[in-house]
Design a protein around this motif. Structure first.
Motif, PDB file in Angstrom:
ATOM      1  N   SER A  51       0.831  -1.204   0.000  1.00 12.30           N
ATOM      2  CA  SER A  51       0.000   0.000   0.000  1.00 12.30           C
ATOM      3  C   SER A  51       0.867   1.256   0.000  1.00 12.30           C
ATOM      4  O   SER A  51       0.576   2.223  -0.718  1.00 12.30           O
ATOM      5  CB  SER A  51      -0.925   0.009   1.220  1.00 12.30           C
ATOM      6  OG  SER A  51      -1.783  -1.112   1.224  1.00 12.30           O
ATOM      7  N   GLU A  54       2.485   2.803  -3.207  1.00 13.54           N
ATOM      8  CA  GLU A  54       1.669   3.609  -4.113  1.00 13.54           C
ATOM      9  C   GLU A  54       1.538   5.058  -3.643  1.00 13.54           C
ATOM     10  O   GLU A  54       0.838   5.860  -4.270  1.00 13.54           O
ATOM     11  CB  GLU A  54       0.281   2.983  -4.260  1.00 13.54           C
ATOM     12  CG  GLU A  54       0.324   1.565  -4.843  1.00 13.54           C
ATOM     13  CD  GLU A  54      -1.063   0.943  -4.938  1.00 13.54           C
ATOM     14  OE1 GLU A  54      -2.056   1.687  -4.831  1.00 13.54           O
ATOM     15  OE2 GLU A  54      -1.141  -0.285  -5.121  1.00 13.54           O
ATOM     16  N   THR A  55       2.204   5.408  -2.541  1.00 13.29           N
ATOM     17  CA  THR A  55       2.181   6.787  -2.054  1.00 13.29           C
ATOM     18  C   THR A  55       3.418   7.531  -2.556  1.00 13.29           C
ATOM     19  O   THR A  55       4.331   6.932  -3.134  1.00 13.29           O
ATOM     20  CB  THR A  55       2.152   6.836  -0.518  1.00 13.29           C
ATOM     21  OG1 THR A  55       3.412   6.367   0.006  1.00 13.29           O
ATOM     22  CG2 THR A  55       1.027   5.960   0.036  1.00 13.29           C
ATOM     23  N   PRO A  76      -8.114  -1.722   4.484  1.00 13.70           N
ATOM     24  CA  PRO A  76      -7.892  -0.371   3.956  1.00 13.70           C
ATOM     25  C   PRO A  76      -8.444   0.704   4.888  1.00 13.70           C
ATOM     26  O   PRO A  76      -7.861   1.789   5.003  1.00 13.70           O
ATOM     27  CB  PRO A  76      -8.651  -0.389   2.619  1.00 13.70           C
ATOM     28  CG  PRO A  76      -8.667  -1.832   2.215  1.00 13.70           C
ATOM     29  CD  PRO A  76      -8.821  -2.582   3.502  1.00 13.70           C
ATOM     30  N   ASN A 202      -8.242   8.782  -0.221  1.00 17.30           N
ATOM     31  CA  ASN A 202      -8.708   8.846  -1.607  1.00 17.30           C
ATOM     32  C   ASN A 202      -8.954   7.445  -2.173  1.00 17.30           C
ATOM     33  O   ASN A 202      -9.931   7.217  -2.879  1.00 17.30           O
ATOM     34  CB  ASN A 202      -7.684   9.582  -2.477  1.00 17.30           C
ATOM     35  CG  ASN A 202      -7.658  11.075  -2.215  1.00 17.30           C
ATOM     36  OD1 ASN A 202      -8.613  11.634  -1.679  1.00 17.30           O
ATOM     37  ND2 ASN A 202      -6.575  11.737  -2.592  1.00 17.30           N
ATOM     38  N   ARG A 203      -8.064   6.525  -1.818  1.00 16.98           N
ATOM     39  CA  ARG A 203      -8.215   5.149  -2.288  1.00 16.98           C
ATOM     40  C   ARG A 203      -9.455   4.495  -1.660  1.00 16.98           C
ATOM     41  O   ARG A 203     -10.176   3.764  -2.319  1.00 16.98           O
ATOM     42  CB  ARG A 203      -6.967   4.350  -1.923  1.00 16.98           C
ATOM     43  CG  ARG A 203      -6.915   2.947  -2.576  1.00 16.98           C
ATOM     44  CD  ARG A 203      -5.713   2.184  -2.094  1.00 16.98           C
ATOM     45  NE  ARG A 203      -4.485   2.943  -2.242  1.00 16.98           N
ATOM     46  CZ  ARG A 203      -3.324   2.575  -1.715  1.00 16.98           C
ATOM     47  NH1 ARG A 203      -3.244   1.454  -1.014  1.00 16.98           N
ATOM     48  NH2 ARG A 203      -2.241   3.305  -1.888  1.00 16.98           N
ATOM     49  N   SER A 206     -12.613   5.696  -3.404  1.00 15.64           N
ATOM     50  CA  SER A 206     -12.861   5.196  -4.757  1.00 15.64           C
ATOM     51  C   SER A 206     -13.040   3.677  -4.806  1.00 15.64           C
ATOM     52  O   SER A 206     -13.259   3.115  -5.862  1.00 15.64           O
ATOM     53  CB  SER A 206     -11.694   5.586  -5.673  1.00 15.64           C
ATOM     54  OG  SER A 206     -10.465   5.035  -5.202  1.00 15.64           O
ATOM     55  N   ALA A 207     -12.931   3.022  -3.638  1.00 11.92           N
ATOM     56  CA  ALA A 207     -13.040   1.559  -3.598  1.00 11.92           C
ATOM     57  C   ALA A 207     -14.461   1.110  -3.897  1.00 11.92           C
ATOM     58  O   ALA A 207     -15.417   1.802  -3.607  1.00 11.92           O
ATOM     59  CB  ALA A 207     -12.604   1.055  -2.230  1.00 11.92           C
TER      60      ALA A 207
END
Length: 207
Positions: A51, A54-55, A76, A202-203, A206-207
């Motif tokens: 995880s 991806e930052t 998450p 944000n992730r 949008s999940a």
């Protein structure tokens, strides 16, 4: 039922091997228990590492979140919560540091002005992050999208406030270099932590 640890399993030679085969079904559950814990721990930390990759700041992300692996597991939601909590603690620490600097008596008018502006913006950042954490506690229900939008707005505002604090010192010339270094060390790290939290939020949205 008698419990066993991994170190108490019988040896695999001679009579021990015969006993092992005879009691195979009994020890199967013990063996699974012994191997499951490190496997789960590995899965939790791997989830965090993947995880964080991806930052914008993967190393800082992994370093700060790894100690919370047993709480995050592979969720998450818990990842976003932990990241937001870390960001809030950092913002509170930075805000207190700036307040202490503002009490110094040897500040120039420019330094005093920039620090007071930073005190205000960091206070706003702390408020924004606190509101976000409160909202994260009640995300269940039909208004999930609305609450997530509010959280994104607050965390984005917190990040903007932190950047504004740093910009105030970047623009001013002739300021005490030591003060600049101290402010930058705190605020830059907080800004990075907030950026990480925003990425996970944000992730989640949008999940």
């Amino acid at each position: 039922m008698q419990s066993f640890t991994c170190s108490k399993l019988p040896p695999h030679n001679g009579l021990g091997a015969i006993i092992t085969l005879f009691l195979f079904s009994f020890f199967t559950s013990v063996t699974i228990t012994c191997s499951a814990k490190p496997h789960l721990k590995s899965s939790n930390t791997e989830f965090i590492k993947t995880s964080c990759a991806e930052t914008l700041y993967p190393e800082l992300c992994y370093k700060t979140l790894k100690p919370y692996a047993s709480l995050i597991h592979t969720s998450p939601m818990e990842l976003a919560n932990a990241s937001l909590t870390i960001s809030l603690k950092g913002a509170q620490s930075a805000s207190n540091m700036v307040k202490n600097l503002s009490k110094q008596h040897n500040l120039s008018p420019k330094e005093a002005s920039a620090i007071m502006d930073c005190v205000e913006t960091m206070g706003d950042s702390v408020d924004d992050l606190q509101q976000s954490l409160v909202a994260m506690e009640g995300l269940d229900g039909p208004d999930f999208a609305i609450k997530m939008s509010d959280i994104q707005t607050w965390v984005s505002a917190a990040l903007t406030n932190e950047d504004t604090c740093m910009d105030g010192f970047s623009r001013e010339k002739g300021m005490n270099r030591k003060i600049k270094v101290i402010i930058r060390r705190y605020i830059v790290k907080v800004s990075k932590l907030t950026s990480i939290a925003l990425a996970f939020i944000n992730r989640l949205s949008s999940a």
